[in-house]
Structures are given as C-alpha cells and as structure tokens.
Design an enzyme around this catalytic site. Sequence first.
Site, PDB file in Angstrom:
ATOM      1  N   GLY A 110      -3.778  -6.190 -10.120  1.00 30.80           N
ATOM      2  CA  GLY A 110      -3.687  -4.882 -10.774  1.00 30.80           C
ATOM      3  C   GLY A 110      -4.479  -4.827 -12.066  1.00 30.80           C
ATOM      4  CB  CYS A 145      -0.895  -0.035   1.230  1.00 29.73           C
ATOM      5  SG  CYS A 145      -2.050   1.300   1.253  1.00 29.73           S
TER       6      CYS A 145
HETATM    7  C1  LIG Z   1      -9.577   2.350  -1.842  1.00 27.98           C
HETATM    8  C2  LIG Z   1      -8.428   1.384  -1.814  1.00 27.98           C
HETATM    9  C3  LIG Z   1      -7.948   0.919  -0.596  1.00 27.98           C
HETATM   10  C4  LIG Z   1      -6.878   0.012  -0.559  1.00 27.98           C
HETATM   11  N1  LIG Z   1      -6.460  -0.474   0.646  1.00 27.98           N
HETATM   12  C5  LIG Z   1      -5.519  -1.440   0.687  1.00 27.98           C
HETATM   13  C6  LIG Z   1      -5.166  -2.067   1.903  1.00 27.98           C
HETATM   14  O1  LIG Z   1      -5.710  -1.779   2.965  1.00 27.98           O
HETATM   15  N2  LIG Z   1      -4.185  -3.011   1.869  1.00 27.98           N
HETATM   16  C7  LIG Z   1      -3.557  -3.368   0.704  1.00 27.98           C
HETATM   17  O2  LIG Z   1      -2.689  -4.232   0.724  1.00 27.98           O
HETATM   18  N3  LIG Z   1      -3.880  -2.796  -0.460  1.00 27.98           N
HETATM   19  C8  LIG Z   1      -4.852  -1.865  -0.493  1.00 27.98           C
HETATM   20  N4  LIG Z   1      -5.233  -1.340  -1.702  1.00 27.98           N
HETATM   21  C9  LIG Z   1      -4.626  -1.872  -2.954  1.00 27.98           C
HETATM   22  C10 LIG Z   1      -5.466  -3.013  -3.537  1.00 27.98           C
HETATM   23  O3  LIG Z   1      -5.460  -4.138  -2.686  1.00 27.98           O
HETATM   24  C11 LIG Z   1      -4.916  -3.447  -4.911  1.00 27.98           C
HETATM   25  O4  LIG Z   1      -3.603  -3.869  -4.745  1.00 27.98           O
HETATM   26  C12 LIG Z   1      -4.945  -2.325  -5.935  1.00 27.98           C
HETATM   27  O5  LIG Z   1      -6.172  -1.615  -5.897  1.00 27.98           O
HETATM   28  C13 LIG Z   1      -4.733  -2.877  -7.364  1.00 27.98           C
HETATM   29  O6  LIG Z   1      -5.715  -3.830  -7.693  1.00 27.98           O
HETATM   30  P1  LIG Z   1      -7.005  -3.460  -8.599  1.00 27.98           P
HETATM   31  O7  LIG Z   1      -6.491  -2.831  -9.861  1.00 27.98           O
HETATM   32  O8  LIG Z   1      -7.699  -4.757  -8.820  1.00 27.98           O
HETATM   33  O9  LIG Z   1      -7.832  -2.475  -7.806  1.00 27.98           O
HETATM   34  C14 LIG Z   1      -6.258  -0.414  -1.761  1.00 27.98           C
HETATM   35  C15 LIG Z   1      -6.743   0.078  -2.980  1.00 27.98           C
HETATM   36  C16 LIG Z   1      -7.821   0.953  -3.025  1.00 27.98           C
HETATM   37  C17 LIG Z   1      -8.317   1.456  -4.367  1.00 27.98           C
END
Ligand SMILES: Cc1cc2nc3c(=O)[nH]c(=O)nc-3n(C[C@H](O)[C@H](O)[C@H](O)COP(=O)(O)O)c2cc1C
Length: 332
Positions: free
Chosen positions: A204, A103
């Site tokens: 991602g 994160c």
């Molecule tokens: C609103 C939001 C909150 C997130 N909070 C976390 C979190 O608490 N822990 C974490 O490891 N990643 C967090 N992420 C990252 C997501 O787990 C993920 O790695 C990232 O959004 C990419 O995946 P996606 O394209 O499918 O959204 C967060 C992402 C978003 C958009």
Amino acid sequence: MSVVRIGPYTLPNQLILAPMAGVTDQPFRQLCRRLGAGLVVSEMVTSDVRLWNSRKSSLRMIHNGDPEPRSVQIAGGDPEMLAEAARRNVELGAQIIDINMGCPAKKVCNKAAGSALLKDEELVAAILDAVVKAVDVPVTLKIRTGWDRANKNGISVAKIAEQAGISALAVHGRTRADLYTGQAEYDTIAAIKQAVRIPVFANGDIDSPHKARSVLAATGADGLLIGRAAQGRPWIFREIAHYLATGQELAAPPLHEIERILLEHLSALHAFYGEVMGVRIARKHVGWYLATLPGAREFRTDFNRLDSTDAQYTHVRQFFAARHNKDNEVAA
Ligand SMILES: Cc1cc2nc3c(=O)[nH]c(=O)nc-3n(C[C@H](O)[C@H](O)[C@H](O)COP(=O)(O)O)c2cc1C
C-alpha cells in the site's frame, strides 16, 4: 537484507510486483522482473473454470516465458471451485497459487469474493483449507487489514491462514471499506507480522526507496508488494533494491534508457495482444511512462487516436527524438 522464502522458493530480493488486473499482464511481469522485482504475480483469474475459454481469461493464464517462480492469483468465493481452479492452474504451470481476498472491486465483491470474504471467517478457513489440500505447490494469500475500520480482523484472518498452511501473507494497509482512499496504515500490518510466523508482505502506497525502507522498518515485514508505483516506472524495483542493499540512491534512468524500455514494452504488448487489443492496452502504459515528462499531455491526445502498432511505435520515437533535441539545445 532478510531472505524471503515461499515454500521451496527463495526470492532474489524482498520486492514483489502486486497483482493488478488489466496491468500486470505477461509483458509487464517480464519487464518488472528484469528490472529488479524478486517475484511477480499474474492478474487474477476467476475460479469459474467454465469462463477460462474466453480470450480475456486465456490471455490472463500463465504462459511459456513467464518468469519463475510463476505465481498465479485466483479469485472466487466457493472453496471447491477455488480448489479446482488451483489444481488446473498448477497443471498449466503455476508454481505458487495466490488467493485474492484483498480486492474491493464490485465485480469481484458482488459474488462474495475478493475482500468481501474477510467478513466471513468460517468461509475464509474453508477456502484456505480446500485450496491448500488441492495442490502441492505453496499457496499464498492477499488480504486487506479488515472489512472496515470498526472490523479490522486482519490478525484473526492471518492466524486462520497460518493454521491452514498458507506459505506467505500479503497485507494491503487499508480496509475493504476504504477502497483506495486515504493513506495506507502500517500499524495493523506490524501487528499481523507479530501474530504469525509465516512470511508477511506489506503493501500500500509504497512509491519510493525511502518509503520502502520506512515501511519495512515500521512493520517488520519480510517483503513488500508494489503496485501502482510501478506503472510507467518498472525500474522502481531496481531503485528500491539498490537502496535497501546499499543505502545509496540509484540515479534515475536517463531519457534514452526510458525510451528503450518503453519501446521494448510497446513491442511486447503488440506481440502479446495483437494489433487491435495491443494498441488499446498500450495507450494506458505509454500515458503512465510519459506522465511526468514535459509535452506529454499534447502527445497523449494525439497518441490515443492512433490505431496501428506501427504508428504508435513511430510516435513514441518521435516524442523522444524531440525531447533529446530539446535537451541538446539546453546543453549547447
Ligand atoms: C488497477 C488495479 C488492479 C488491481 N487488481 C488486483 C487484483 O487483480 N488482485 C489483487 O489482489 N489486487 C489487485 N489490486 C490491488 C493491488 O494489488 C494493491 O493491493 C493495491 O494497489 C495497493 O498497492 P499500491 O499502493 O502499491 O498500488 C489492483 C489495484 C489496481 C490499482
């Protein structure tokens, strides 16, 4: 379809709801699991157990009724504090501990946690050793491909993780410096998958059944983490699962089913958070569900002014009633 194992747990499929703070609360986790996610991960909780008494933290803890296996994500930068947080979460019922090194949020990174840790491989090793030793449940790790594009040390971190006894590794195909810009790249994830024997999950920008299949093919990953694409579309898991299993696309859910899912979600949010917080948190979810439907923008402006659970429920029903009528007019 390849079988995904995390320690003693065999997942029903390869699809995992990515942890998202402020989004993947218990009502959303339950919904995604019911609609086809093989595993859901809780929102991260701080490793500073002194802060766990706050209402915000306690709502983030796992609860009775959380779908099994219950995976809880912890974040922090101190090995002993993380080890203690892991122990306490296991006492509270966690069956998998997930460590957040992915994160990029300032709030997390300022304290040298989240993906900022990737810069310091010795500290990564110390954290992983401490947490794995502290608990007898599987420990998983979530990382990015590296610190920045010039320092993509994902392979090195993955080897450290395997060495430390981490049970599975999720990799978001961006560096910490990328934040959420540009497109996720999957070559580094493929290289990481080649470099270790533990299960690797790709993450991602996976937002459709076709994308899911192509990312699995491009990376050789054991499974996928899906985050933002599930917002307002929790049925994406069953759509992807169906496509991966059969090669056929599942029809999009009809309007009446979207209404039913949304109303159930709304009730669950209201019950879980109570009136004041429930109403506030429901606004963003409802916005996501309706984003692609005609008339949503006007609806949203009105909806966001409502301040009671009853009014929210009634408004959503009225929105769908109007849409059903329009559809019937078109059909007639
Ligand atoms: C609103 C939001 C909150 C997130 N909070 C976390 C979190 O608490 N822990 C974490 O490891 N990643 C967090 N992420 C990252 C997501 O787990 C993920 O790695 C990232 O959004 C990419 O995946 P996606 O394209 O499918 O959204 C967060 C992402 C978003 C958009």
